[in-house]
Write an enzyme that holds these catalytic residues in place. Structure first.
Site, mmCIF file in Angstrom:
data_model
loop_
_atom_site.group_PDB
_atom_site.id
_atom_site.type_symbol
_atom_site.label_atom_id
_atom_site.label_comp_id
_atom_site.label_asym_id
_atom_site.label_seq_id
_atom_site.Cartn_x
_atom_site.Cartn_y
_atom_site.Cartn_z
ATOM 1 N N ARG A 282 0.868 -1.182 0.000
ATOM 2 C CA ARG A 282 0.000 0.000 0.000
ATOM 3 C C ARG A 282 0.900 1.226 0.000
ATOM 4 O O ARG A 282 1.435 1.595 1.039
ATOM 5 C CB ARG A 282 -0.882 -0.045 1.259
ATOM 6 N N HIS A 286 -3.808 4.493 4.385
ATOM 7 C CA HIS A 286 -4.929 3.544 4.334
ATOM 8 C C HIS A 286 -6.113 4.178 3.606
ATOM 9 O O HIS A 286 -6.688 3.601 2.694
ATOM 10 C CB HIS A 286 -5.323 3.136 5.748
ATOM 11 N N TYR A 295 3.060 5.132 12.081
ATOM 12 C CA TYR A 295 3.337 3.718 12.338
ATOM 13 C C TYR A 295 4.279 3.033 11.354
ATOM 14 O O TYR A 295 4.602 1.879 11.533
ATOM 15 C CB TYR A 295 2.023 2.940 12.431
#
Ligand code: TPP
Ligand code: MG
Lengths: 387, 325
Positions: A282, A286, A295
């Site tokens: 990815r 998100h 993160y």
């Protein structure tokens, strides 16, 4: 120290210090690759890509266009025209390769990120925006393009796909690898933990349903890395359920096409389900609501940029297929045009009215709901002319 | 005294509970490094470690089912469900296991599990992210259901929920996460968990509300002053059990009642209040108990949510109607 001497108590096993996971990364686990990140074709003993360079040009065009559609949607979100957007950036090859392997009777059950598959199925990109703009909950008819509505509840659609495939089976729509029907269910690495997904594996296996489970392992479920969902490569789970699993380089459109083609043929001819793990990344957040700097490391992203699904096809076409600037320029021009149309279309989407949304709660409207609709309409009308 | 947002107040409440009791563990999706999608658990994993702040695999049934096991082993799990619409994969575990364990074991087993659910609309989200499923839990014997309406309550109620030996479904009004208030941690809470509070005294009618609607009702009450109306506002705080004593006392004083919630009308919290008030306060009532709620449809696409949700105008319209009798 002799064994009989009582030593200190054995170290207590701290639950979070689970034994080191076996390797997951593509560097260490075999996967099917037919086009390297540098744009070189390579052989694989079990899979081959047997279409010509024109087909590869078509895949290239598809990928550039869906990336452009995607970036336009992200821009529209930034400008407040969409409430949210879930970007497919980095997953173009997984989606176009698998999407182009479908015949026109195969059925698709997507998550919320399959804009590239929607493109392959002929869904108008503008229709995808409705859900994210908040004007509808999926403005297309699944029957028009064999493309079910987006499913946001993680994993639920894998069971729907399995049931649909059981229907295909009962309709005797299988039995022929080319002309039979199959169903493909898309889901993510995170989804693989859901009960629904595991139940879908069991159902499809027990009933030998013609379904292909296509997992885009993009390494992340929002902020949770893949090792929060699994200690083994996901494709290996299939064996335990009793059907074949394969990992493919999800950034390689040729390999993804070849692997999906084979799985679909297997399903259509009546040999049952299979699991494809498309190993990808990815590249973006998100969704537009997410902040991945919280993160994950930027180095990861840089590493994956070198494996870009579009760049490698560009390199192949330019270097080995004699494709010149005119083609690439034309694709860019087409992309710009589609993006402009998408933008105009989005801004022109009519604002919905709530009275219309009482209509489809039931097939047979209840008297109570009809009354509420009328009350709402009267109440809304009382404000008219107030500006 | 510090000014604190509702989201940060829950964070502080969780922190206080974890400091007090080493058996409190927090679990859910994306609650560790990310601190939850609403940042309610921000910093907790850093300070309490991965054994006590657990990023779970993506499976709600797993979250609640393992919380049951942890509770059986003496822990006090606090589970975060990422959004209201995603609690349903866990519904079986909540209804059949969490709610009934104490009963089934003839009181031998306790289930001190807290299930935190950010809920409600008004944030422009896509489907499944704006729902108000509180009655689906309040209807289930064995579960207690609460919702906080302001930061001070948020801070104390989460701690009270954690120390409750009964399972508590804790609904957090997500659109109010950024509302601020002064919090003095040294002043203990006035109310026990299952008590309502009168947040505005009035004489002409009572607005009963909770969670996100508390602010809306307070605003409506201020606006109603212009019409010469003095409204009482009661923040229910607890939906199961309802604090009937406070409800009846208020109705007996104002003689008119309006219940406001985002959840659909039929068989909602308002229905239960209307029935109870009718049974207990019949001769005090000047008007039937009215309800201003979401409609009996699924939550609509977000461009229409302002029409779907009770707002100041709809509450005032309800007040007009209840005063007309
Ligand atoms: C049942 C359920 N729980 C939680 C969520 C919230 N949520 C949305 S996407 C997501 C992560 C999904 O990860 P993955 O399956 O890997 O798909 P990806 O988003 O990476 O494509 C989560 C937790 C949800 N949509 N549904
Ligand atoms: Mg993922």
């Amino acid at each position: 120290m002799s064994e009989s001497v009582p030593g200190p108590a054995p170290e207590v096993f701290a639950p979070h210090e689970a034994p080191v996971s076996p390797p997951q990364a593509s560097e260490e686990v075999e996967f099917v690759q037919l086009l390297t990140p540098e744009g070189e074709r390579v052989e694989h003993p079990d899979y081959s890509f047997d279409l010509d360079d024109d087909a590869i040009k078509g895949f290239y065009r598809d990928m550039v266009l869906v990336r452009r559609i995607d970036s336009e949607a992200t821009a529209l979100q930034r400008q407040g025209e969409l409430g949210l957007w879930a970007s497919l950036l980095g997953q173009e090859a997984a989606q176009i390769g698998s999407g182009r392997a479908l015949n026109d009777r195969d059925m698709v059950f997507p998550t919320y990120r399959e804009h590239g598959v929607a493109w392959c199925q002929g869904v108008d990109p503008l229709r995808l925006l409705g859900l994210f703009r908040g004007v509808d909950q999926g403005g297309w008819d699944p029957k028009d393009n064999n493309f079910h509505l987006y499913t946001i509840v993680i994993g639920a659609q894998t069971l729907h796909a399995t049931g649909y495939a059981m229907g295909q089976q009962r309709d005797h729509a299988i039995g022929d690898a080319e002309n039979g029907e199959a169903t493909i269910a898309y889901f993510g690495d995170g989804a693989s933990s859901q009960g629904d997904v595991n139940e879908a594996f069991i159902w499809s296996s027990v009933f030998n349903a013609p379904v292909v489970f296509f997992c885009q392992n993009n390494q992340w479920a929002i902020s949770e890395p893949i090792d929060r969902q699994t200690r083994i490569p996901l494709y290996q789970r299939a064996a335990g359920f009793g059907f074949p699993g394969v990992r493919v380089d999800g950034n390689d459109v040729l390999a993804t096409y070849a692997v999906t083609q084979q799985a679909l043929k297997r399903a259509r001819e009546g040999s049952g389900p299979s699991l494809i793990e498309a190993y990808t990344y990815r590249m973006g957040a998100h969704t537009t609501s997410d902040d991945p700097t919280k993160y994950r490391l930027n180095e990861d992203l840089e590493h994956w940029k070198l494996k870009d699904p579009i760049e490698r096809v560009h390199a192949y076409l330019a270097r080995h297929a004699g494709v010149d600037h005119d083609f690439f320029d034309q694709v860019e021009a087409d992309a710009d045009k589609i993006a402009a149309e998408l933008r105009d279309g989005c801004l022109a989407l009519p604002d919905p009215v709530l009275t219309d949304f009482f209509k489809h709660v039931y097939v047979e409207e209840t008297p109570q709901l009809a009354e509420q609709r009328d009350q709402f309409a009267a109440y809304a009308a009382s404000f008219e002319g107030e500006g | 005294m510090t000014k604190i947002t509702l989201g940060k107040a829950i964070n502080a409440g969780l922190r206080a509970a974890m400091e007090k009791d080493p058996k409190v563990v927090v679990m859910g999706e994306d609650i560790g490094k990310l601190g939850g999608v609403f940042r309610v658990t921000e910093g907790l994993q850093k300070d309490f470690g991965e054994d006590r702040v657990i990023d779970t695999p993506l499976a709600e049934s797993g979250i609640i089912g393992t919380a049951v096991g942890l509770a059986l082993r003496g822990y006090r799990p606090v589970c975060e469900i990422q959004f209201d619409g995603f609690v349903f994969p866990a519904y079986d575990q909540i209804i059949n296991q969490v709610a009934k364990m104490h009963y089934r074991s003839e009181g031998r087993i306790k289930m001190p599990v807290v299930i935190r659910i950010p809920y409600g609309g008004g944030i422009g989200a896509v489907e499944h992210h704006s729902e108000s499923p509180e009655t689906l839990f309040a209807h289930v014997p064995g579960l207690k259901v609460v919702s906080c309406g302001d930061p001070v309550d948020a801070y104390w109620m989460i701690q009270q929920a954690i120390s409750s030996d009964d399972p508590v479904v804790f609904f957090e009004p997500k659109r109010r996460y950024h509302e601020k208030a002064e919090l003095d941690e040294s002043v203990p809470p006035v109310q026990p968990l299952h008590q309502a509070k009168v947040v505005r005294e009035g004489t002409d009618a009572t607005l009963f509300c909770y969670g996100p609607m508390v602010k809306t009702c307070l605003q409506a009450a201020e606006a109603a002053v212009e019409d010469g109306r003095n409204l009482e506002v009661v923040d229910l705080r607890t939906i199961a059990p309802l604090d009937l004593a406070t409800i009846f006392a208020s109705v007996k004083k104002t003689r008119r009642a309006l219940v406001v919630h985002e959840a659909p009308l039929s068989l909602g919290t308002g229905s239960e209040i209307a029935a109870r008030v009718t049974e207990e306060c019949f001769y005090h009532l000047e008007a039937p108990v009215l309800r201003v709620t979401g409609y009996d449809t699924p939550y609509p696409p977000s461009r229409m949510e302002d029409d779907y949700l009770p707002d100041l105008d709809r509450v005032l319209d309800g007040v007009d109607r209840v005063m007309e009798y």
